[in-house]
Design an enzyme around this catalytic site. Sequence first.
Site, PDB file in Angstrom:
ATOM      1  N   ARG A 198      58.926   6.822   7.181  1.00 23.92           N
ATOM      2  CA  ARG A 198      59.077   7.512   5.889  1.00 23.92           C
ATOM      3  C   ARG A 198      57.903   7.279   4.952  1.00 23.92           C
ATOM      4  O   ARG A 198      57.788   7.987   3.951  1.00 23.92           O
ATOM      5  CB  ARG A 198      60.402   7.120   5.220  1.00 23.92           C
ATOM      6  N   LYS A 249      62.631   3.919   9.801  1.00 26.79           N
ATOM      7  CA  LYS A 249      63.848   4.701   9.531  1.00 26.79           C
ATOM      8  C   LYS A 249      63.856   5.925  10.457  1.00 26.79           C
ATOM      9  O   LYS A 249      63.151   5.947  11.462  1.00 26.79           O
ATOM     10  CB  LYS A 249      63.894   5.083   8.044  1.00 26.79           C
ATOM     11  N   GLY A 285      71.350   5.225  13.657  1.00 24.93           N
ATOM     12  CA  GLY A 285      70.969   3.824  13.839  1.00 24.93           C
ATOM     13  C   GLY A 285      72.118   2.883  13.533  1.00 24.93           C
ATOM     14  O   GLY A 285      72.304   1.863  14.208  1.00 24.93           O
ATOM     15  N   ASP A 323      67.114   3.632   0.953  1.00 22.23           N
ATOM     16  CA  ASP A 323      67.278   5.020   1.395  1.00 22.23           C
ATOM     17  C   ASP A 323      66.912   6.025   0.297  1.00 22.23           C
ATOM     18  O   ASP A 323      66.839   7.233   0.551  1.00 22.23           O
ATOM     19  CB  ASP A 323      68.716   5.262   1.864  1.00 22.23           C
ATOM     20  N   ARG A 368      81.874   2.135   9.005  1.00 22.08           N
ATOM     21  CA  ARG A 368      82.617   0.874   9.118  1.00 22.08           C
ATOM     22  C   ARG A 368      84.121   1.132   9.143  1.00 22.08           C
ATOM     23  O   ARG A 368      84.854   0.487   9.902  1.00 22.08           O
ATOM     24  CB  ARG A 368      82.224  -0.052   7.964  1.00 22.08           C
TER      25      ARG A 368
HETATM   26  C1  S3P Z   1      72.716   0.879   6.641  1.00 23.49           C
HETATM   27  C2  S3P Z   1      71.770  -0.065   6.364  1.00 23.49           C
HETATM   28  C3  S3P Z   1      70.378   0.254   6.034  1.00 23.49           C
HETATM   29  C4  S3P Z   1      70.229   1.716   5.610  1.00 23.49           C
HETATM   30  C5  S3P Z   1      70.951   2.662   6.529  1.00 23.49           C
HETATM   31  C6  S3P Z   1      72.429   2.329   6.579  1.00 23.49           C
HETATM   32  C7  S3P Z   1      74.084   0.435   6.986  1.00 23.49           C
HETATM   33  O1  S3P Z   1      69.575   0.033   7.165  1.00 23.49           O
HETATM   34  O2  S3P Z   1      68.871   2.066   5.508  1.00 23.49           O
HETATM   35  O3  S3P Z   1      70.799   3.990   6.098  1.00 23.49           O
HETATM   36  O4  S3P Z   1      75.021   1.247   6.959  1.00 23.49           O
HETATM   37  O5  S3P Z   1      74.249  -0.760   7.297  1.00 23.49           O
HETATM   38  P1  S3P Z   1      69.068  -1.456   7.579  1.00 23.49           P
HETATM   39  O6  S3P Z   1      70.251  -2.307   7.791  1.00 23.49           O
HETATM   40  O7  S3P Z   1      68.286  -1.271   8.845  1.00 23.49           O
HETATM   41  O8  S3P Z   1      68.215  -1.921   6.445  1.00 23.49           O
END
Ligand code: S3P
Length: 439
Positions: free
Chosen positions: A352, A348, A94, A321, A26
């Site tokens: 997992r 994930k 992701g 996580d 971010r």
């Molecule tokens: C994250 C949100 C989570 C987390 C990922 C990082 C983020 O995923 O599992 O490792 O930085 O916004 P989700 O938003 O899909 O739950």
Amino acid sequence: MNLLIHPTERLYGSTAVPGDKSISHRAAMFAALAEGRSHVRNFLPGGDCQATLGVLRGLGVAIDELSPSELLIDGVGLHGLQEPAAPLNCLNSGTTMRLMAGLLAGQRFFSVLSGNPQLIKRPMGRVAEPLRQMGAQIHGRQGGKLAPLAIVGARLHSLDYTLPVASAQVKSALLLAGLYNEGLVIVRQPGPARDHTERMLAAMGAPIGVLGSVVTSERPKQPLTPLDITVPGDISSAAFLLAAGLLAAEARIVVTGVGVNPTRTGILDILRLMGADIRLENQRQEAGEPVADLVVQHQQGQAPRLRGVEIGGDLIVRAIDELPVLAVLATQAHGRTVVRDAAELRVKETDRIATVVAELHTLGAQIEARPDGFVVEGPTQLHSAPVWSHGDHRLAMALTVAGLAADGPVLVEEAECIPDSFPGFERVLQVLGARMEDS
Ligand code: S3P
């Protein structure tokens, strides 16, 4: 690269962990949207956040890496991103792909988000669908549900959206799109997903509203102010060290400067329920986030007797996580541990539930998969065996922790994914006294 881990009885020392992954992503993205130069310290130099830097550079943002963890980012302003000449490669991240989809939907240009084979299997419909409801034009494989995503910049309008699952990535994508929409974006959350986006954007002067579980965003009237921040240490990385300490016969581990935002501290609550108490010392605020030093300490013969727990609901969202390493702890806890409401684990970096269950089975654990979680009976002695990370950084580290508590060496195969979120993991554990080597 494989890691060979030997059983380890004692862990001692004080260490920091690399910067928080979520906050690092971010910081880089939002700094790019500010007007002026941002200074980001303790940026996570891991693979996932490098992906974000690569994508931002592809959009014309100048980033000066004073060191891998210290960045100067010249913000181009909300409307200064440029059409990329090539597909933007999110590698394995992701967070990069989902947040960038929200950011790119309201631009005036065309872009393509792609990534490695693991990422392009993960669901993107969860961001593309609500963005389309705002007027975004996002195309992808399987009817727009899978990357590569082709985004034709469009005019966006208001949205009032209830998240079907508590996801900070989806929430953040929509809030970012809200900065470019002509009305108001309202996101209603079913659970307490991490709130780093809201905190950071609001601190930069963006019109972000938070009322309980409802978050709103709209077009800023002034430019976003640049950031000058030190990213807190990642509690998701610290969790592996705390777990290693709890499983050691004797330990005193201090993990300094860890972010303890309440949307992220589910693991501390779970450990407390299991009978372990992690001390928080030196509590302070940094970068608009609560930070503390975390201490796990016990002498020989006084290790906490962990007990099995049943967890579900909001606690899962706040510890999502950390569930792979929780599974490892559960193998050493007395009684039954049940994890439910965690079907998100299936989408994930790997499934997992399937991968954790398969690999802990190989080590002799009594663990069973459920559609939305797993059940572990403990304690069981873990045995020496080769296990596979499946290319998933958190699974690789969870298996390393399991190796420290096994009755002989454990080989973790394909451990080169660990730096996706925790570069230096092996070295940190070695400094604490863990016996492990590359093999
Ligand atoms: C994250 C949100 C989570 C987390 C990922 C990082 C983020 O995923 O599992 O490792 O930085 O916004 P989700 O938003 O899909 O739950």
